[in-house]
Design an enzyme around this catalytic site. Sequence first.
Site, PDB file in Angstrom:
ATOM      1  N   GLY A  71       0.821  -1.214   0.000  1.00 20.90           N
ATOM      2  CA  GLY A  71       0.000   0.000   0.000  1.00 20.90           C
ATOM      3  C   GLY A  71       0.849   1.255   0.000  1.00 20.90           C
ATOM      4  N   THR A  72       1.936   1.237   0.731  1.00 21.49           N
ATOM      5  CA  THR A  72       2.794   2.430   0.825  1.00 21.49           C
ATOM      6  C   THR A  72       3.376   2.783  -0.538  1.00 21.49           C
ATOM      7  OG1 THR A  72       3.328   1.909   3.117  1.00 21.49           O
ATOM      8  CG2 THR A  72       4.864   3.365   1.954  1.00 21.49           C
ATOM      9  N   ASN A 151      -8.420   3.493   8.313  1.00 16.29           N
ATOM     10  CA  ASN A 151      -7.875   2.351   9.048  1.00 16.29           C
ATOM     11  C   ASN A 151      -8.271   2.338  10.523  1.00 16.29           C
ATOM     12  OD1 ASN A 151      -6.033   4.555   8.170  1.00 16.29           O
ATOM     13  ND2 ASN A 151      -4.831   3.875   9.918  1.00 16.29           N
ATOM     14  N   GLN A 179      -7.601  -0.488   3.132  1.00 14.69           N
ATOM     15  CA  GLN A 179      -8.472  -1.083   4.146  1.00 14.69           C
ATOM     16  C   GLN A 179      -9.795  -1.592   3.596  1.00 14.69           C
ATOM     17  OE1 GLN A 179      -7.888  -1.923   7.171  1.00 14.69           O
ATOM     18  NE2 GLN A 179      -5.942  -0.889   7.536  1.00 14.69           N
ATOM     19  N   HIS A 201      -1.402  -7.429   2.550  1.00 14.93           N
ATOM     20  CA  HIS A 201      -1.503  -8.050   3.885  1.00 14.93           C
ATOM     21  C   HIS A 201      -2.750  -7.661   4.658  1.00 14.93           C
ATOM     22  CE1 HIS A 201       0.105  -4.763   6.654  1.00 14.93           C
ATOM     23  NE2 HIS A 201       0.344  -4.257   5.466  1.00 14.93           N
ATOM     24  N   THR A 237      12.341  -7.185 -11.574  1.00 16.89           N
ATOM     25  CA  THR A 237      11.785  -8.513 -11.875  1.00 16.89           C
ATOM     26  C   THR A 237      10.582  -8.776 -10.987  1.00 16.89           C
ATOM     27  OG1 THR A 237      13.943  -9.304 -12.548  1.00 16.89           O
ATOM     28  CG2 THR A 237      12.339 -10.990 -11.917  1.00 16.89           C
ATOM     29  N   CYS A 322      -0.407   7.553  25.583  1.00 20.02           N
ATOM     30  CA  CYS A 322      -0.462   8.276  26.854  1.00 20.02           C
ATOM     31  C   CYS A 322       0.933   8.347  27.446  1.00 20.02           C
ATOM     32  CB  CYS A 322      -1.404   7.569  27.815  1.00 20.02           C
ATOM     33  SG  CYS A 322      -3.072   7.530  27.159  1.00 20.02           S
TER      34      CYS A 322
HETATM   35  C1  LIG Z   1      -5.117   2.992   4.921  1.00 19.28           C
HETATM   36  C2  LIG Z   1      -3.761   2.397   4.741  1.00 19.28           C
HETATM   37  N1  LIG Z   1      -2.999   2.801   3.714  1.00 19.28           N
HETATM   38  C3  LIG Z   1      -1.777   2.296   3.493  1.00 19.28           C
HETATM   39  C4  LIG Z   1      -1.246   1.353   4.327  1.00 19.28           C
HETATM   40  C5  LIG Z   1       0.147   0.847   4.060  1.00 19.28           C
HETATM   41  O1  LIG Z   1       0.127  -0.398   3.439  1.00 19.28           O
HETATM   42  P1  LIG Z   1       1.446  -1.340   3.448  1.00 19.28           P
HETATM   43  O2  LIG Z   1       1.578  -1.797   4.860  1.00 19.28           O
HETATM   44  O3  LIG Z   1       1.094  -2.469   2.504  1.00 19.28           O
HETATM   45  O4  LIG Z   1       2.558  -0.538   2.961  1.00 19.28           O
HETATM   46  C6  LIG Z   1      -1.988   0.898   5.413  1.00 19.28           C
HETATM   47  C7  LIG Z   1      -1.428  -0.098   6.356  1.00 19.28           C
HETATM   48  O5  LIG Z   1      -1.533   0.026   7.556  1.00 19.28           O
HETATM   49  C8  LIG Z   1      -3.296   1.430   5.631  1.00 19.28           C
HETATM   50  O6  LIG Z   1      -4.051   1.045   6.648  1.00 19.28           O
END
Ligand SMILES: Cc1ncc(COP(=O)(O)O)c(C=O)c1O
Length: 373
Positions: A71-72, A151, A179, A201, A237, A322
């Site tokens: 996702g990142t 999330n 999500q 994941h 690759t 906290c």
């Molecule tokens: C909304 C959202 N975007 C992006 C990510 C990042 O995904 P990844 O862990 O596959 O890089 C997450 C992971 O926590 C997420 O919850």
Amino acid sequence: MKKIYLDYNASTPIAPDVSRAMQPYLAEHYGNPSSSHWAGAPAKAAVEKARSQLAGLLGCKFSEVVFTSGGTESNNYAIKGTFFALQDKGSHIITSQIEHPAVIQPCKFLEKLGAQITYLPVDARGLVDPDDIKKAIKAETILVSIMHANNETGSIQPISEISKITRERGVWLHSDAAQSVGKIACDVLELGVDLLSVAGHKVYAPKGVGAIFIRQGIELVSFMHGAGHESGRRAGTENVLLNVGLGAAAELAEQLREKSASCELRDLFFDDLQGHFGDRVVLNGHPTKRLPNTLYVSFVGKNGSQILQQLEGVAASTGAACHADSVELSAVLEAMQIDKQVGMGAIRFSLGRATTRTDIKAVVEMLKNVVSG
Ligand SMILES: Cc1ncc(COP(=O)(O)O)c(C=O)c1O
């Protein structure tokens, strides 16, 4: 000690079907998908099958799916790739204050390169107002990036409504669907998005794999330069093993669509908590426009981390850090302007395929014992 996992928004286990689908690519099929000989062919076929499986889940063309490392990376690609592709048009990007750091941080990075970023607020339930987007778009706007589902709260943004605005104004729309994919329908045509991020994941595939939907006709500037993999859109690759895993997970998610859409256990959980705690427990996020697996509750005036520490064997997340003499709410709770007394008691329970009624009842009983007063 019985272990109860209620942190599926953090990560999911690899589904047994997914693991089985990946097995042959751990040893047997080791060829490079780009090789034209006997060893390359099965690897190439596997990546292309995985691509079609994911395209099936997203309702897009096979050629519109690019595999990434997660996702990142997909979010980085969408945001930076647009910035570099549309420099002639402008450098204004609209996003929201509740995006994941994988969207916020690329935006912060681009600010240093001269981009202008608008971080839109959300309401108390965590939703962006499409009217705010309409008002924020200007001639130099190149991208709107609004997540599909959050999330923490699970609140689902009005993406189809937003896409009507971006289409009309000729601005690309990206949605971080890390999500939502596998939990609710994510048909890119219905959503009207131009770019959409997927994280493996979160959908019972392995960590370190993801994908980006890039609508046909859109050309991003790639940030991985090298050979012409992924039709020139992501050099390197192909990760055959992980791509196969994501493909199998996508097919499974499609089959389990109805089951995943059920809010039954989540609602039973909240009803039981409310039955006992009354208004000492409150819901964070939208009551109905919310992921079916996500229950983000606050025990008013209590400390969420302390509660969680006492829930032996229960894996869940908190919404506040906290420190000795201060409470730092998550950026999401801050943006929703949640009162500190409420925010500090926030715990996110996120349910998944293996969650049972017995698990929920057990956690409720533990909470009754742990949360006093
Ligand atoms: C909304 C959202 N975007 C992006 C990510 C990042 O995904 P990844 O862990 O596959 O890089 C997450 C992971 O926590 C997420 O919850």
